[in-house]
Design a protein around this motif. Structure first.
Motif, PDB file in Angstrom:
ATOM      1  N   GLN A  85       0.861  -1.187   0.000  1.00  0.00           N
ATOM      2  CA  GLN A  85       0.000   0.000   0.000  1.00  0.00           C
ATOM      3  C   GLN A  85       0.890   1.227   0.000  1.00  0.00           C
ATOM      4  O   GLN A  85       1.884   1.277   0.725  1.00  0.00           O
ATOM      5  N   HIS A  86       0.521   2.180  -0.831  1.00  0.00           N
ATOM      6  CA  HIS A  86       1.343   3.366  -1.036  1.00  0.00           C
ATOM      7  C   HIS A  86       0.490   4.610  -0.876  1.00  0.00           C
ATOM      8  O   HIS A  86      -0.722   4.530  -0.662  1.00  0.00           O
ATOM      9  N   VAL A  87       1.150   5.762  -0.997  1.00  0.00           N
ATOM     10  CA  VAL A  87       0.442   7.031  -0.907  1.00  0.00           C
ATOM     11  C   VAL A  87       0.855   7.944  -2.046  1.00  0.00           C
ATOM     12  O   VAL A  87       1.974   7.906  -2.526  1.00  0.00           O
ATOM     13  N   ALA A  88      -0.090   8.739  -2.488  1.00  0.00           N
ATOM     14  CA  ALA A  88       0.159   9.784  -3.481  1.00  0.00           C
ATOM     15  C   ALA A  88      -0.267  11.104  -2.865  1.00  0.00           C
ATOM     16  O   ALA A  88      -1.028  11.134  -1.900  1.00  0.00           O
ATOM     17  N   VAL A  89       0.223  12.179  -3.432  1.00  0.00           N
ATOM     18  CA  VAL A  89      -0.116  13.512  -2.923  1.00  0.00           C
ATOM     19  C   VAL A  89      -1.034  14.201  -3.917  1.00  0.00           C
ATOM     20  O   VAL A  89      -0.677  14.400  -5.076  1.00  0.00           O
ATOM     21  N   SER A  90      -2.228  14.548  -3.471  1.00  0.00           N
ATOM     22  CA  SER A  90      -3.200  15.192  -4.338  1.00  0.00           C
ATOM     23  C   SER A  90      -2.884  16.675  -4.515  1.00  0.00           C
ATOM     24  O   SER A  90      -1.943  17.216  -3.907  1.00  0.00           O
ATOM     25  N   ALA A  91      -3.674  17.341  -5.339  1.00  0.00           N
ATOM     26  CA  ALA A  91      -3.403  18.736  -5.707  1.00  0.00           C
ATOM     27  C   ALA A  91      -3.358  19.663  -4.503  1.00  0.00           C
ATOM     28  O   ALA A  91      -2.618  20.637  -4.494  1.00  0.00           O
ATOM     29  N   ASP A  92      -4.174  19.378  -3.466  1.00  0.00           N
ATOM     30  CA  ASP A  92      -4.204  20.252  -2.294  1.00  0.00           C
ATOM     31  C   ASP A  92      -3.304  19.747  -1.169  1.00  0.00           C
ATOM     32  O   ASP A  92      -3.388  20.222  -0.042  1.00  0.00           O
ATOM     33  N   GLY A  93      -2.433  18.753  -1.469  1.00  0.00           N
ATOM     34  CA  GLY A  93      -1.521  18.226  -0.475  1.00  0.00           C
ATOM     35  C   GLY A  93      -2.054  17.056   0.326  1.00  0.00           C
ATOM     36  O   GLY A  93      -1.329  16.506   1.162  1.00  0.00           O
ATOM     37  N   THR A  94      -3.291  16.671   0.101  1.00  0.00           N
ATOM     38  CA  THR A  94      -3.871  15.536   0.825  1.00  0.00           C
ATOM     39  C   THR A  94      -3.200  14.236   0.398  1.00  0.00           C
ATOM     40  O   THR A  94      -2.954  14.008  -0.783  1.00  0.00           O
ATOM     41  N   ARG A  95      -2.930  13.374   1.372  1.00  0.00           N
ATOM     42  CA  ARG A  95      -2.283  12.096   1.124  1.00  0.00           C
ATOM     43  C   ARG A  95      -3.351  11.046   0.803  1.00  0.00           C
ATOM     44  O   ARG A  95      -4.270  10.844   1.585  1.00  0.00           O
ATOM     45  N   VAL A  96      -3.204  10.391  -0.314  1.00  0.00           N
ATOM     46  CA  VAL A  96      -4.219   9.465  -0.822  1.00  0.00           C
ATOM     47  C   VAL A  96      -3.616   8.062  -0.910  1.00  0.00           C
ATOM     48  O   VAL A  96      -2.668   7.842  -1.664  1.00  0.00           O
ATOM     49  N   PRO A  97      -4.166   7.092  -0.169  1.00  0.00           N
ATOM     50  CA  PRO A  97      -3.600   5.741  -0.210  1.00  0.00           C
ATOM     51  C   PRO A  97      -4.084   4.941  -1.421  1.00  0.00           C
ATOM     52  O   PRO A  97      -5.158   5.208  -1.957  1.00  0.00           O
ATOM     53  N   TYR A  98      -3.283   3.982  -1.819  1.00  0.00           N
ATOM     54  CA  TYR A  98      -3.715   3.049  -2.856  1.00  0.00           C
ATOM     55  C   TYR A  98      -3.014   1.706  -2.658  1.00  0.00           C
ATOM     56  O   TYR A  98      -1.894   1.642  -2.155  1.00  0.00           O
ATOM     57  N   PHE A  99      -3.705   0.634  -3.032  1.00  0.00           N
ATOM     58  CA  PHE A  99      -3.155  -0.711  -2.989  1.00  0.00           C
ATOM     59  C   PHE A  99      -2.529  -1.045  -4.337  1.00  0.00           C
ATOM     60  O   PHE A  99      -3.054  -0.674  -5.386  1.00  0.00           O
TER      61      PHE A  99
END
Length: 828
Positions: A540-554
């Motif tokens: 499971q990893h994380v990406a950074v959205s446009a407003d800085g929010t951390r978004v997880p994904y499998f």
């Protein structure tokens, strides 16, 4: 029906074996390439004919059939596609699947499909017989302990008898009174639509009861018919004529029907306001009657109706209530005091309230995501000092579900999107135990159920691998767990199911002791592996959205040369503190490959780890990587996570999804030409939004039963109930934010887009097939690559039988593979 024809064609070929979070390496995207393109002055989009709106219109059906044949002709001669279709159908029809059961009147019931019964059979057996079939392999013919099933209803035979394309919806077995275990209410549909009809079924004679015999019935509608407190009453919500349906086409009146009574003479229990979305009545496991009226998503009111309440009856009373604009409930009904956005639950003696917004009561403030408990009787009588906090969310954990047994409350908690179970025991169960301090006796007890043994742990080599700074809590089991009370009225037994991305499901029976501890846990069924998961790693990893929010994904797949190494189902999960964006790629030297990215992002629905054998066989075995994004709009981190992606904030869902795509590309897992996005229903909208807002990030898109026209969705079928989720297009301010996200409107003439595959059903009475039809028509007029498949049955789910599901799933993955590999070759 092209997919059915493809499956049939396959069967006639002998010998064919066919078929929330920070990413250290992801800088937040720049403002100029993260937002959807603003509407600009451009050539007018091609108009779409009105006749496409007619679900069964002759011209519309002819157009849909022609487009479907065009699309399927590119696959039905493909040997790999045919082999895959057969392989997937074998998985769906395998005899050693876990028979999911429900308990009623000391028997267990199951609905089962296989090659011999494509529409399915409803059956039952004894507890002893069901347990004898454990753990996973089918019993031998000479095994005396083999599970024996009593077939109650053969849906294939019933379909032939009635001459209708019947699909199973469900059954409710009567559990109280002299007819307990002898009668049931069986619900069926025509081809899988949301509209159902319900009839009383005699379990001893194995037949439906005619109305002349006093059998309960509900005609085809989007209403419900459920048992009342005994076998001589039912609670009915239905289309009762003029004014009885809401703007969403759902019933706004519920009545109590007695055996042999005509619905027009029934007692009127509740009538919703003229603008209400749906109104219903139900009876709980302990025989209490509850009334519910929903003004919209997140706007629900609940009442308890005492047994001795005075209730009006008859056609005049019903019409008078429907003619009024306001809500109408009996004077004796007691409303449950709680915010309209809260979820209400009841046990034998307790009330639970799960909050979605802050709430102040009795001088105390409670926060969103909290689960509160109170003695039911005291709450109904206005006492507010017994409210207890049973669960409080953290930055990484959220309460996903709660179920009562006779004496305990079992919570399913998502901790960074991995599941765990907690048992809460009210003080009345243990307050008299010797040795307890008096001050502690009023406290609820809490016990965790340990399920870590159900998941794969990382090997020593995996654990010793260089850490990936984008991962979350490496080494922790990634599981989906569910708990279901066996018979909550009078037992403390639980069905517990656990599975992971590469771990097949295990079904366990557990008993809770008086103090809430688990004892006597035994495995009832354990499914075998359905695809080759050797070398497949889960992380499971994380990406950074446009407003800085951390978004997880499998991420699930076999690492390619130099690619990042995750773990098995002992994977990862959590939202660590923000790390430095812009770090160099962790996957230097990786070989990007075909990747299928799935998303949903709506209605607070969480994307949790689960065993997906069809995706494993169709995609992972072929060498693809499968990714599931946990964007805002979902429920992975509670109400705030959901609300952050609704209405005028819907663009955040698209930004989150795009951030995951960029993360995968930046980490070397895939390239833009090799990345295909996939979604269904609201996820189909997300796939369409990615296509039109960020075509540069993907090589293709797949949208099933999609919502694509945001301007008209509130006027199509049940779309009126989704305003709070996607916005109100009749509000100019809302529409200003919605239009750039409406795929049907966001197409730009002359712009290049990757290929899109649209799948829908003529029988979908939830999301109108006009969404997919109009999108396909417009894209074709613009000269864009679009595939279109419309089933004639299957409803919103899109499939009615396993052959259809196998062919659809094979098509989705075959299209995705072609899109990912062809565009990649072209880009190179």
């Amino acid at each position: 029906m092209a997919l059915a024809r493809a499956a049939g064609r396959l069967r006639h070929q002998p010998g064919m074996c066919c078929n929330g979070p920070v990413d250290r390496t992801d800088a937040p995207p720049r403002a100029d390439d993260s937002a959807p393109p603003e509407p600009t002055e451009a050539p007018e989009l091609p108009p779409v004919p009105a006749w496409l709106d007619e679900p069964t219109g002759e011209r519309a059906l002819a157009w849909a059939a022609a487009r479907t044949d065009e699309t399927m002709s590119a696959f039905t001669d493909d040997v790999d596609y045919l082999r895959l279709t057969q392989d997937l159908q074998e998985i769906l029809d395998s005899p050693d699947r876990i028979p999911a059961v429900t308990e009623a009147a000391d028997m267990v019931y199951n609905f089962w499909t296989d090659a011999a019964h494509p529409r399915g059979v409803w059956r039952r057996t004894t507890w002893a017989s069901y347990a004898a079939g454990a753990p996973s392999r089918p019993p031998r013919p000479d095994d005396a302990s083999a599970t024996e099933w009593e077939v109650l209803l053969d849906l294939d035979a019933e379909r032939r008898r009635r001459g209708r394309d019947l699909a199973w919806v469900g059954a409710q077995v009567l559990q109280t009174g002299p007819l307990a275990g002898r009668r049931a209410l069986v619900s069926l549909s025509d081809g899988g639509t949301d509209a159902t009809f319900t009839e009383e079924f005699d379990l001893e004679e194995r037949r439906f009861l005619d109305a002349t015999e006093g059998g309960f019935r509900k005609p085809l509608s989007k209403g419900t018919l459920t048992w009342g407190a005994d076998g001589d009453t039912c609670l009915l919500s239905d289309d009762f004529g003029a004014g009885s349906l809401s703007p969403a086409g759902l019933p706004r009146q519920a009545r109590r029907l007695r055996r042999g009574q005509a619905p027009r003479d029934a007692e009127v229990l509740i009538t919703g306001a003229s603008d209400a979305i749906v109104t219903r009545a139900s009876c709980d496991a302990w025989g209490r009657t509850w009334l519910m009226s929903m003004g919209g998503l997140g706007d629900t009111r609940v009442w308890w109706l005492p047994d001795d309440a005075t209730v009006p009856a008859g056609q005049k009373a019903a019409r008078r209530a429907l003619a009024a604009d306001g809500e109408n409930v009996p004077a004796d009904a007691i409303r449950i005091e709680a915010p309209p956005s809260a979820s209400i639950g009841v046990g034998a003696q307790w009330l639970t309230i799960q909050l979605r917004e802050p709430w102040e009561v009795a001088g105390r403030r409670y926060e969103p995501g909290m689960l509160l408990g109170a003695p039911l009787s005291q709450w109904l009588h206005g006492e507010r000092d017994g409210l207890e906090v049973l669960f409080a969310p953290t930055s990484s954990s959220f309460l996903s579900a709660a179920t009562w047994t006779r004496h305990h409350l079992v919570l399913t908690v998502l901790d960074d999107v991995a599941g765990r179970l907690e048992v809460c025991t009210p003080p009345s169960r243990w307050e008299s135990e010797a040795g307890e301090h008096a001050a502690d006796r009023r406290q609820w007890r809490h016990h965790w159920i340990d399920l870590t043994g159900a998941a794969h742990r990382p090997s020593e080599a995996e654990a010793a691998a260089a850490p990936d700074p984008t991962e979350l809590r490496p080494g922790r089991p990634l599981l989906e767990v569910t708990a279901q009370a066996v018979r909550q009225r009078d037992t403390d037994y639980l069905f517990i199911s656990a599975s992971g991305w590469t771990t097949p499901p295990t079904l366990t029976l557990a008993r809770l002791t008086e103090v809430g501890e688990v004892t006597g846990m035994s495995v009832l069924r354990q499914a075998p592996a359905r695809f080759d998961a050797r070398g497949v790693r889960v992380s499971q990893h994380v990406a950074v959205s446009a407003d800085g929010t951390r978004v997880p994904y499998f991420q699930i797949g076999r690492p390619r040369a130099g690619a990042d190494a995750g773990t098995g189902d002992g994977g990862t999960t959590s939202v660590p503190a923000a790390s430095t964006p812009g770090a160099e790629s962790q996957t230097r030297g990786a070989s990007p490959g075909p990747t299928l990215l799935y998303g949903y992002g709506a209605f607070g629905t969480s994307q949790t780890p689960c065993y997906q054998p069809l995706t494993g066989k169709a995609w992972l075995e072929r060498g693809g990587t499968y990714v599931v994004a946990c964007t805002r709009g979902g429920g992975e981190y509670g109400p705030g996570w959901h609300l952050a992606g609704t209405a005028r904030e819907r663009h955040r869902v698209v930004e989150d999804f795009a951030a995951v795509a960029r993360s995968l590309i930046h980490r070397g897992v895939t390239s833009a030409g090799q990345l295909v996005v996939h979604g269904a229903s609201a996820g189909g909208l997300l796939a369409g939004e990615m296509l039109t807002c960020h075509p540069e990030l993907i090589g293709g898109a797949i949208a099933e039963a999609p919502l694509l026209d945001l301007e008209r969705y509130t006027r199509l079928l049940t779309g009126a109930m989704w305003r709070s989720e996607f916005g109100n297009p009749d509000d100019p301010d809302d529409w200003e934010t919605m239009r750039p996200l409406s795929p049907f409107h966001a197409l730009v003439p002359g712009r290049e887009y990757p290929p899109l595959l649209l799948l829908t059903s003529t029988a979908d009475d939830r999301v109108h097939p006009a969404h997919a039809r109009a999108m396909a028509y417009r894209m074709r007029a613009l000269g864009l690559a679009v595939g279109y498949v419309e089933q004639t049955e299957g409803g919103h789910a899109g499939t009615a039988i396993s052959a259809q599901r196998a062919a659809t799933t094979a098509l989705i993955h075959a299209f995705a593979w072609r899109a990912a590999t062809r565009r990649h070759r072209r880009d190179r």
